[in-house]
Design a protein around this motif. Structure first.
Motif, PDB file in Angstrom:
ATOM      1  N   GLN A  39       0.835  -1.210   0.000  1.00 49.58           N
ATOM      2  CA  GLN A  39       0.000   0.000   0.000  1.00 49.58           C
ATOM      3  C   GLN A  39       0.866   1.255   0.000  1.00 49.58           C
ATOM      4  N   ALA A  40       1.926   1.232   0.791  1.00 49.00           N
ATOM      5  CA  ALA A  40       2.833   2.379   0.841  1.00 49.00           C
ATOM      6  C   ALA A  40       3.529   2.575  -0.499  1.00 49.00           C
ATOM      7  N   MET A  41       3.923   1.485  -1.160  1.00 50.27           N
ATOM      8  CA  MET A  41       4.587   1.599  -2.453  1.00 50.27           C
ATOM      9  C   MET A  41       3.651   2.218  -3.491  1.00 50.27           C
ATOM     10  N   TYR A  42       2.401   1.796  -3.517  1.00 50.92           N
ATOM     11  CA  TYR A  42       1.471   2.358  -4.496  1.00 50.92           C
ATOM     12  C   TYR A  42       1.150   3.818  -4.196  1.00 50.92           C
ATOM     13  N   ALA A  43       1.196   4.221  -2.932  1.00 47.96           N
ATOM     14  CA  ALA A  43       1.050   5.639  -2.598  1.00 47.96           C
ATOM     15  C   ALA A  43       2.231   6.425  -3.163  1.00 47.96           C
ATOM     16  N   SER A  44       3.424   5.845  -3.124  1.00 47.84           N
ATOM     17  CA  SER A  44       4.610   6.481  -3.706  1.00 47.84           C
ATOM     18  C   SER A  44       4.492   6.598  -5.213  1.00 47.84           C
ATOM     19  N   LYS A  45       3.936   5.571  -5.853  1.00 50.35           N
ATOM     20  CA  LYS A  45       3.804   5.587  -7.312  1.00 50.35           C
ATOM     21  C   LYS A  45       2.878   6.701  -7.788  1.00 50.35           C
ATOM     22  N   LYS A  46       1.929   7.119  -6.953  1.00 49.80           N
ATOM     23  CA  LYS A  46       0.998   8.183  -7.316  1.00 49.80           C
ATOM     24  C   LYS A  46       1.683   9.546  -7.360  1.00 49.80           C
ATOM     25  N   GLN A  47       2.838   9.660  -6.720  1.00 51.55           N
ATOM     26  CA  GLN A  47       3.582  10.916  -6.718  1.00 51.55           C
ATOM     27  C   GLN A  47       4.496  10.952  -7.940  1.00 51.55           C
ATOM     28  N   ALA A  48       4.797  12.129  -8.390  1.00 52.97           N
ATOM     29  CA  ALA A  48       5.698  12.263  -9.547  1.00 52.97           C
ATOM     30  C   ALA A  48       7.147  12.153  -9.085  1.00 52.97           C
ATOM     31  N   GLY A  49       7.972  11.463  -9.863  1.00 57.60           N
ATOM     32  CA  GLY A  49       9.394  11.380  -9.555  1.00 57.60           C
ATOM     33  C   GLY A  49       9.713  10.321  -8.523  1.00 57.60           C
ATOM     34  N   PHE A  50      10.789  10.540  -7.812  1.00 60.69           N
ATOM     35  CA  PHE A  50      11.244   9.602  -6.794  1.00 60.69           C
ATOM     36  C   PHE A  50      10.468   9.839  -5.503  1.00 60.69           C
ATOM     37  N   ALA A  51      10.004   8.772  -4.877  1.00 64.25           N
ATOM     38  CA  ALA A  51       9.232   8.915  -3.636  1.00 64.25           C
ATOM     39  C   ALA A  51       9.395   7.692  -2.761  1.00 64.25           C
ATOM     40  N   MET A  52       9.278   7.915  -1.452  1.00 61.64           N
ATOM     41  CA  MET A  52       9.243   6.835  -0.483  1.00 61.64           C
ATOM     42  C   MET A  52       8.126   7.135   0.488  1.00 61.64           C
ATOM     43  N   THR A  53       7.308   6.116   0.768  1.00 62.93           N
ATOM     44  CA  THR A  53       6.200   6.244   1.702  1.00 62.93           C
ATOM     45  C   THR A  53       6.348   5.179   2.766  1.00 62.93           C
ATOM     46  N   ILE A  54       6.119   5.554   4.019  1.00 61.55           N
ATOM     47  CA  ILE A  54       6.163   4.600   5.128  1.00 61.55           C
ATOM     48  C   ILE A  54       4.746   4.431   5.634  1.00 61.55           C
ATOM     49  N   TYR A  55       4.291   3.186   5.637  1.00 57.07           N
ATOM     50  CA  TYR A  55       2.946   2.865   6.122  1.00 57.07           C
ATOM     51  C   TYR A  55       2.930   3.008   7.629  1.00 57.07           C
ATOM     52  N   HIS A  56       1.893   3.638   8.144  1.00 59.14           N
ATOM     53  CA  HIS A  56       1.732   3.696   9.602  1.00 59.14           C
ATOM     54  C   HIS A  56       0.252   3.811   9.919  1.00 59.14           C
ATOM     55  N   THR A  57      -0.112   3.333  11.075  1.00 58.74           N
ATOM     56  CA  THR A  57      -1.479   3.458  11.543  1.00 58.74           C
ATOM     57  C   THR A  57      -1.546   4.559  12.579  1.00 58.74           C
ATOM     58  N   VAL A  58      -2.654   5.242  12.626  1.00 53.59           N
ATOM     59  CA  VAL A  58      -2.846   6.311  13.604  1.00 53.59           C
ATOM     60  C   VAL A  58      -3.414   5.687  14.859  1.00 53.59           C
TER      61      VAL A  58
END
Length: 59
Positions: A39-58
């Motif tokens: 899920q975090a990787m696909y959130a990164s793919k939605k951004q343009a260019g290089f991105a890293m997303t870390i999954y976390h729960t609130v």
């Protein structure tokens, strides 16, 4: 620069990373950890260019 794979030289690439972490004392299956990182990787793919997303729960 040497590139052993034909066709990879002089192309533009985008890097999308996703990560998920868990506390050692938590019980978490590999499948859940994998799904969160995915899920975090696909959130990164939605951004343009290089991105890293870390999954976390609130909490």
């Amino acid at each position: 620069m040497f590139c052993p794979i034909s066709g990879l030289w002089r192309r533009d690439y985008k890097l999308s990373l996703g990560a998920s972490f868990y506390r050692q004392k938590e019980q978490m299956s590999f499948d859940r950890l994998y799904q969160e990182a995915d899920q975090a990787m696909y959130a990164s793919k939605k951004q343009a260019g290089f991105a890293m997303t870390i999954y976390h729960t609130v909490e």
